[in-house]
Design an enzyme around this catalytic site. Structure first.
Site, PDB file in Angstrom:
ATOM      1  N   LYS A 280      -7.542 -11.576  -7.190  1.00  0.00           N
ATOM      2  CA  LYS A 280      -6.103 -11.846  -7.088  1.00  0.00           C
ATOM      3  C   LYS A 280      -5.508 -11.081  -5.905  1.00  0.00           C
ATOM      4  O   LYS A 280      -6.159 -10.190  -5.342  1.00  0.00           O
ATOM      5  CB  LYS A 280      -5.417 -11.454  -8.389  1.00  0.00           C
ATOM      6  CG  LYS A 280      -5.529  -9.984  -8.738  1.00  0.00           C
ATOM      7  CD  LYS A 280      -5.056  -9.732 -10.168  1.00  0.00           C
ATOM      8  CE  LYS A 280      -5.219  -8.277 -10.538  1.00  0.00           C
ATOM      9  NZ  LYS A 280      -4.914  -8.030 -11.950  1.00  0.00           N
TER      10      LYS A 280
ATOM     11  N   TYR B  38      10.719  12.917  12.098  1.00  0.00           N
ATOM     12  CA  TYR B  38      12.010  12.743  11.428  1.00  0.00           C
ATOM     13  C   TYR B  38      12.198  13.766  10.318  1.00  0.00           C
ATOM     14  O   TYR B  38      11.242  14.142   9.632  1.00  0.00           O
ATOM     15  CB  TYR B  38      12.112  11.342  10.823  1.00  0.00           C
ATOM     16  CG  TYR B  38      12.201  10.240  11.856  1.00  0.00           C
ATOM     17  CD1 TYR B  38      13.257  10.184  12.772  1.00  0.00           C
ATOM     18  CD2 TYR B  38      11.230   9.248  11.910  1.00  0.00           C
ATOM     19  CE1 TYR B  38      13.334   9.169  13.712  1.00  0.00           C
ATOM     20  CE2 TYR B  38      11.307   8.219  12.840  1.00  0.00           C
ATOM     21  CZ  TYR B  38      12.358   8.187  13.746  1.00  0.00           C
ATOM     22  OH  TYR B  38      12.436   7.184  14.663  1.00  0.00           O
TER      23      TYR B  38
HETATM   24  C1  LIG Z   1      -6.165  -7.421 -12.387  1.00  0.00           C
HETATM   25  C2  LIG Z   1      -6.818  -7.792 -13.643  1.00  0.00           C
HETATM   26  C3  LIG Z   1      -8.134  -7.396 -13.899  1.00  0.00           C
HETATM   27  C4  LIG Z   1      -8.908  -6.483 -12.957  1.00  0.00           C
HETATM   28  O1  LIG Z   1      -8.403  -5.180 -13.081  1.00  0.00           O
HETATM   29  P1  LIG Z   1      -9.056  -3.948 -12.265  1.00  0.00           P
HETATM   30  O2  LIG Z   1      -8.380  -2.755 -12.808  1.00  0.00           O
HETATM   31  O3  LIG Z   1      -8.696  -4.185 -10.822  1.00  0.00           O
HETATM   32  O4  LIG Z   1     -10.496  -4.004 -12.496  1.00  0.00           O
HETATM   33  C5  LIG Z   1      -8.732  -7.835 -15.062  1.00  0.00           C
HETATM   34  N1  LIG Z   1      -8.046  -8.613 -15.946  1.00  0.00           N
HETATM   35  C6  LIG Z   1      -6.789  -8.999 -15.748  1.00  0.00           C
HETATM   36  C7  LIG Z   1      -6.094  -9.836 -16.758  1.00  0.00           C
HETATM   37  C8  LIG Z   1      -6.117  -8.587 -14.604  1.00  0.00           C
HETATM   38  O5  LIG Z   1      -4.858  -8.969 -14.398  1.00  0.00           O
END
Ligand SMILES: *Cc1c(COP(=O)(O)O)cnc(C)c1O
Length: 360
Positions: free
Chosen positions: A35, A252
């Site tokens: 994702k 800054y």
């Molecule tokens: C993002 C996600 C994962 C993976 O999580 P990680 O902590 O990056 O391994 C797994 N299951 C769902 C439903 C997620 O949204």
């Protein structure tokens, strides 16, 4: 010439980390989570490394379609499910499996009347209180879905709230109790549970961050004994050097004051490149292979580093903001965040180079 900043993506590291995940959960199939455009890496850039995964999980329909167009034949799971009836048609056309976390999503599928059945992962809210059917509603949801035309296989799914820090038992017990006599494959484990909670592996694990070499807890020490490799290196160069005398300040808001005469280097990387502006003085950074620290505020296009430990460094010296020398999790925790956020926030203006090697 563009500025000297570059992000290097290492598909070989992703391939290796995926193998680590598969070895940790040898009796489960692996849904590689890509994702957010593969956690900021670019799906197309890491795609070749995912061949050994048994499926791919993501959120955005357009990303799912891109994965199919790259030639992926195995399952693709939409982790948040569908949002409109049109999404159901796309899921049907591209053979996407979808999470169902509320009855509205079941109704969308029912209304779209797919002719090819759509496989679903029925999501339970076992305590995270984000998405999913609560324990008392889960069985009835499963029964309604079983009776809905257009739905294929039904898998059972949930997500852990604190697999990276504590126990998953409280959620696991709720899940097992509620699903005891419901058939179907199970999927529960994110990276943290894949690494640290074998009881939760079940039929499909869903590793995300570990594929990119990040720590699920955000703390690099928690994965230091694991053979994970960084899949992203952010590199730049020193483009200016100043010698400050005692009492002078840099940048800054004048947050860093030299205690003694010291050389500082100006690095072509700032928050507009995705480097966290909140990273305070002392955040680790590597110059010519020597780990030193940032000093002063991060500005939009530049940040400044202490050159005391690297007296030979000067204009053109290589700087690693994160990668295999400087852990992204260490930069992140210094800035009060986690490696996930830094990967995802890599800015569009940073030129990306895909390399077959693990270091630039
Ligand atoms: C993002 C996600 C994962 C993976 O999580 P990680 O902590 O990056 O391994 C797994 N299951 C769902 C439903 C997620 O949204």
């Amino acid at each position: 010439m563009p500025r000297p900043i570059r992000a290097y993506i290492h598909p070989s590291a992703v391939r290796h980390n995926l193998e680590v995940a598969r070895q940790r959960a040898p009796n489960s199939r692996t849904l590689a989570v890509v994702k957010a455009n593969a956690y900021g890496h670019g799906i197309e850039r890491v795609y070749s490394a995912l061949k050994d995964a048994d499926g791919i999980a993501l959120l955005d329909l357009d990303e799912a379609v891109r994965v199919r167009q790259l030639g992926w034949k195995k399952p693709i799971l939409l982790l948040e499910g569908v949002f409109t009836r049109a999404d159901v048609s796309i899921a049907e056309e591209f053979s996407l499996a979808t999470a169902i976390h509320c009855d509205e999503q079941r109704e969308l599928i029912e209304a779209a009347k797919p002719t090819r059945p759509i496989d679903v992962f029925l999501k339970m809210n076992s305590g995270m209180n984000r998405l999913g059917f609560t324990l008392d509603k889960y069985r009835a949801a499963w029964e309604r879905i079983s009776a809905t035309d257009g739905i294929g296989k039904i898998a059972l799914m949930s997500h852990f709230a604190n697999a990276d820090q504590g126990s998953v038992d409280w959620q696991l017990e709720r899940f097992d109790e509620t699903t005891r006599d419901i058939r179907g494959e199970r999927s529960l484990a994110n990276s943290a549970a894949t690494l640290w909670h074998p009881r939760a592996h079940r039929d499909w694990v869903r590793p995300g961050i570990m594929l990119y070499g990040g720590s699920p807890s955000g703390l690099s020490q928690d994965v230091k004994d694991l053979p994970l490799r960084a899949s992203m290196t952010l590199q730049s160069e020193i483009i200016g050097v100043q010698t400050m005398s005692a009492g002078e300040t840099v940048g800054y808001a004048r947050t860093f004051q030299a205690g003694v005469t010291m050389r500082i280097g100006v690095v072509a990387c700032g928050y507009a490149d995705g480097y966290p502006r909140h990273a305070p003085t002392g955040t680790p950074i590597s110059v010519d292979g020597v780990t030193t620290r940032t000093v002063g505020r991060v500005s939009m296009d530049m940040l400044t580093v202490d050159l005391t430990p690297c007296p030979n460094a000067g204009i053109g010296s290589k700087v690693e903001l994160w990668g295999n020398a400087v852990k992204i999790d260490d930069v992140a925790s210094s800035a009060g965040t986690i490696g996930y956020e830094l990967m995802c926030a890599l800015a569009r203006r940073v030129p990306v180079v895909v390399t077959s090697r693990d270091t630039p």
